[in-house]
Every structure is written in C-alpha cells, then in structure tokens.
Scaffold this motif. Structure first.
Motif, PDB file in Angstrom:
ATOM      1  N   SER A 165      -1.501 -10.162 -19.924  1.00 31.71           N
ATOM      2  CA  SER A 165      -1.868  -8.739 -19.842  1.00 31.71           C
ATOM      3  C   SER A 165      -1.277  -7.948 -21.009  1.00 31.71           C
ATOM      4  N   LYS A 166      -0.076  -8.307 -21.447  1.00 31.11           N
ATOM      5  CA  LYS A 166       0.549  -7.629 -22.589  1.00 31.11           C
ATOM      6  C   LYS A 166      -0.241  -7.933 -23.881  1.00 31.11           C
ATOM      7  N   CYS A 167      -0.626  -9.181 -24.056  1.00 37.90           N
ATOM      8  CA  CYS A 167      -1.399  -9.565 -25.245  1.00 37.90           C
ATOM      9  C   CYS A 167      -2.754  -8.875 -25.250  1.00 37.90           C
ATOM     10  N   LYS A 168      -3.362  -8.759 -24.083  1.00 39.86           N
ATOM     11  CA  LYS A 168      -4.666  -8.089 -23.982  1.00 39.86           C
ATOM     12  C   LYS A 168      -4.531  -6.622 -24.407  1.00 39.86           C
ATOM     13  N   ARG A 169      -3.426  -5.973 -24.012  1.00 38.10           N
ATOM     14  CA  ARG A 169      -3.189  -4.589 -24.450  1.00 38.10           C
ATOM     15  C   ARG A 169      -3.078  -4.518 -25.967  1.00 38.10           C
ATOM     16  N   LEU A 170      -2.391  -5.495 -26.549  1.00 41.81           N
ATOM     17  CA  LEU A 170      -2.237  -5.501 -28.004  1.00 41.81           C
ATOM     18  C   LEU A 170      -3.566  -5.711 -28.723  1.00 41.81           C
ATOM     19  N   THR A 171      -4.384  -6.625 -28.228  1.00 37.52           N
ATOM     20  CA  THR A 171      -5.671  -6.857 -28.900  1.00 37.52           C
ATOM     21  C   THR A 171      -6.612  -5.665 -28.726  1.00 37.52           C
ATOM     22  N   GLY A 172      -6.261  -4.749 -27.849  1.00 39.73           N
ATOM     23  CA  GLY A 172      -7.009  -3.505 -27.723  1.00 39.73           C
ATOM     24  C   GLY A 172      -6.688  -2.515 -28.833  1.00 39.73           C
ATOM     25  N   GLU A 173      -5.594  -2.762 -29.558  1.00 40.28           N
ATOM     26  CA  GLU A 173      -5.216  -1.897 -30.679  1.00 40.28           C
ATOM     27  C   GLU A 173      -6.205  -2.104 -31.825  1.00 40.28           C
ATOM     28  N   LYS A 174      -6.485  -1.041 -32.551  1.00 42.22           N
ATOM     29  CA  LYS A 174      -7.507  -1.026 -33.585  1.00 42.22           C
ATOM     30  C   LYS A 174      -7.379  -2.161 -34.606  1.00 42.22           C
ATOM     31  N   TYR A 175      -6.207  -2.377 -35.165  1.00 38.78           N
ATOM     32  CA  TYR A 175      -6.038  -3.316 -36.276  1.00 38.78           C
ATOM     33  C   TYR A 175      -5.660  -4.737 -35.855  1.00 38.78           C
ATOM     34  N   VAL A 176      -5.383  -4.950 -34.593  1.00 39.64           N
ATOM     35  CA  VAL A 176      -4.915  -6.264 -34.129  1.00 39.64           C
ATOM     36  C   VAL A 176      -6.094  -7.194 -33.905  1.00 39.64           C
ATOM     37  N   ARG A 177      -6.016  -8.383 -34.509  1.00 43.20           N
ATOM     38  CA  ARG A 177      -7.063  -9.402 -34.384  1.00 43.20           C
ATOM     39  C   ARG A 177      -6.690 -10.449 -33.329  1.00 43.20           C
ATOM     40  N   PHE A 178      -5.411 -10.805 -33.272  1.00 42.64           N
ATOM     41  CA  PHE A 178      -4.923 -11.881 -32.404  1.00 42.64           C
ATOM     42  C   PHE A 178      -3.543 -11.492 -31.901  1.00 42.64           C
ATOM     43  N   ALA A 179      -3.274 -11.749 -30.643  1.00 43.89           N
ATOM     44  CA  ALA A 179      -1.933 -11.601 -30.074  1.00 43.89           C
ATOM     45  C   ALA A 179      -1.751 -12.734 -29.083  1.00 43.89           C
ATOM     46  N   GLY A 180      -0.759 -13.583 -29.335  1.00 43.73           N
ATOM     47  CA  GLY A 180      -0.546 -14.724 -28.462  1.00 43.73           C
ATOM     48  C   GLY A 180       0.919 -15.039 -28.283  1.00 43.73           C
ATOM     49  N   ILE A 181       1.245 -15.580 -27.135  1.00 46.53           N
ATOM     50  CA  ILE A 181       2.600 -16.032 -26.847  1.00 46.53           C
ATOM     51  C   ILE A 181       2.652 -17.533 -27.110  1.00 46.53           C
ATOM     52  N   ILE A 182       3.601 -17.910 -27.970  1.00 46.96           N
ATOM     53  CA  ILE A 182       3.768 -19.298 -28.381  1.00 46.96           C
ATOM     54  C   ILE A 182       5.072 -19.817 -27.779  1.00 46.96           C
ATOM     55  N   ASP A 183       5.028 -20.993 -27.168  1.00 49.59           N
ATOM     56  CA  ASP A 183       6.264 -21.546 -26.620  1.00 49.59           C
ATOM     57  C   ASP A 183       7.059 -22.245 -27.723  1.00 49.59           C
ATOM     58  N   GLU A 184       8.220 -22.780 -27.371  1.00 45.86           N
ATOM     59  CA  GLU A 184       9.110 -23.384 -28.375  1.00 45.86           C
ATOM     60  C   GLU A 184       8.516 -24.618 -29.040  1.00 45.86           C
ATOM     61  N   ASN A 185       7.442 -25.168 -28.481  1.00 45.74           N
ATOM     62  CA  ASN A 185       6.773 -26.325 -29.079  1.00 45.74           C
ATOM     63  C   ASN A 185       5.577 -25.922 -29.935  1.00 45.74           C
ATOM     64  N   GLY A 186       5.355 -24.614 -30.082  1.00 46.59           N
ATOM     65  CA  GLY A 186       4.239 -24.145 -30.887  1.00 46.59           C
ATOM     66  C   GLY A 186       2.918 -24.101 -30.149  1.00 46.59           C
ATOM     67  N   LYS A 187       2.961 -24.183 -28.816  1.00 49.78           N
ATOM     68  CA  LYS A 187       1.734 -24.176 -28.006  1.00 49.78           C
ATOM     69  C   LYS A 187       1.431 -22.747 -27.543  1.00 49.78           C
ATOM     70  N   LEU A 188       0.163 -22.356 -27.660  1.00 49.41           N
ATOM     71  CA  LEU A 188      -0.283 -21.053 -27.174  1.00 49.41           C
ATOM     72  C   LEU A 188      -0.322 -21.085 -25.649  1.00 49.41           C
ATOM     73  N   VAL A 189       0.475 -20.203 -24.997  1.00 53.41           N
ATOM     74  CA  VAL A 189       0.527 -20.198 -23.531  1.00 53.41           C
ATOM     75  C   VAL A 189      -0.119 -18.943 -22.932  1.00 53.41           C
ATOM     76  N   ALA A 190      -0.358 -17.921 -23.746  1.00 56.20           N
ATOM     77  CA  ALA A 190      -1.012 -16.701 -23.268  1.00 56.20           C
ATOM     78  C   ALA A 190      -1.595 -15.961 -24.470  1.00 56.20           C
ATOM     79  N   GLY A 191      -2.643 -15.181 -24.210  1.00 57.55           N
ATOM     80  CA  GLY A 191      -3.227 -14.366 -25.263  1.00 57.55           C
ATOM     81  C   GLY A 191      -4.305 -15.093 -26.030  1.00 57.55           C
ATOM     82  N   GLY A 192      -4.704 -14.477 -27.145  1.00 61.19           N
ATOM     83  CA  GLY A 192      -5.747 -15.053 -27.972  1.00 61.19           C
ATOM     84  C   GLY A 192      -6.347 -13.999 -28.884  1.00 61.19           C
TER      85      GLY A 192
END
Length: 124
Positions: A10-37
């Motif tokens: 939900s936080k990443c979705k709010r960020l991608t709603g910002e005008k200039y943001v193309r991608f917002a994602g949460i990456i875990d310590e192994n470099g895997k995308l766990v939320a956002g896009g």
C-alpha cells in the motif's frame, strides 16, 4: 502476500501515484522484490527482468552495508541520476528491506525523499 508485505504494498502504491515516480518496490536482503512494482500501465525502461533483478540485488547489498555507520552515520538514501531516470534507494535497517524507486529525470530528489519519509514515517 503476508500482512507485512501488504502494508508495504500500500505504501509503494501511494508512491507510484506521485507524478514523477515510475517504480517503487520493497527489496529484501537477497535482492528479491517482495512488494510494489511499476506505475500502472508503465513499461520498464530496462527492457529485461534479469537486469532489473541484478540491479535490485546490487542495491540491496550496497544499501545494507554498515562499515561506515559508526564514523559517518547510517545511510539515509542513495541516489543515482542517469540520462533517462533517477534511481533512489532507502534502507530500512531494522527490517533489512530496501525501498527502491525509479523516477523521471526531472524529479527533485530532496522533495522525493521528503515524500518517502512522510509515507513511510511509521516504518522502522
């Protein structure tokens, strides 16, 4: 998706709603995308999921490094301005997650950082 990841989603979705943001994602310590896009309807400039994954892994390792924290303080964020986009990463040291953002090259990085702080102010 666990409730923890749904919270980040939900936080990443709010960020991608910002005008200039193309991608917002949460990456875990192994470099895997766990939320956002990516922003809905937007195609990645990278053109390859493999290159994006390799970059996420690199950002995760770099941002979570601690060797200079004692002398210089912890990393607040790392930013890289390229011709076609800006990449910014924000570490969440307690959870060992990294927020990775790609934005349009005209973005004001400091304003973006302030927006991230507002949206994620309840995250450790």
């Amino acid at each position: 998706m666990t409730s923890q990841y749904a919270f980040y989603e939900s936080k990443c979705k709010r960020l991608t709603g910002e005008k200039y943001v193309r991608f917002a994602g949460i990456i875990d310590e192994n470099g895997k995308l766990v939320a956002g896009g990516f922003k809905e309807g937007l195609e990645p400039l990278e053109g390859s999921e493999t290159r994006l994954h390799d970059f996420m892994e690199f950002v995760s390792r770099l941002t979570l490094r601690k060797e200079f924290d004692k002398t210089l303080g912890p990393i607040n964020y790392l930013a890289a301005r390229r011709d076609k986009l800006v990449l910014v990463s924000f570490p969440f040291p307690i959870s060992k997650f990294v927020l990775l953002i790609s934005a349009e090259p005209t973005v004001d990085i400091e304003k973006l950082a302030n927006t991230v702080v507002q949206i994620f102010s309840d995250v450790s």
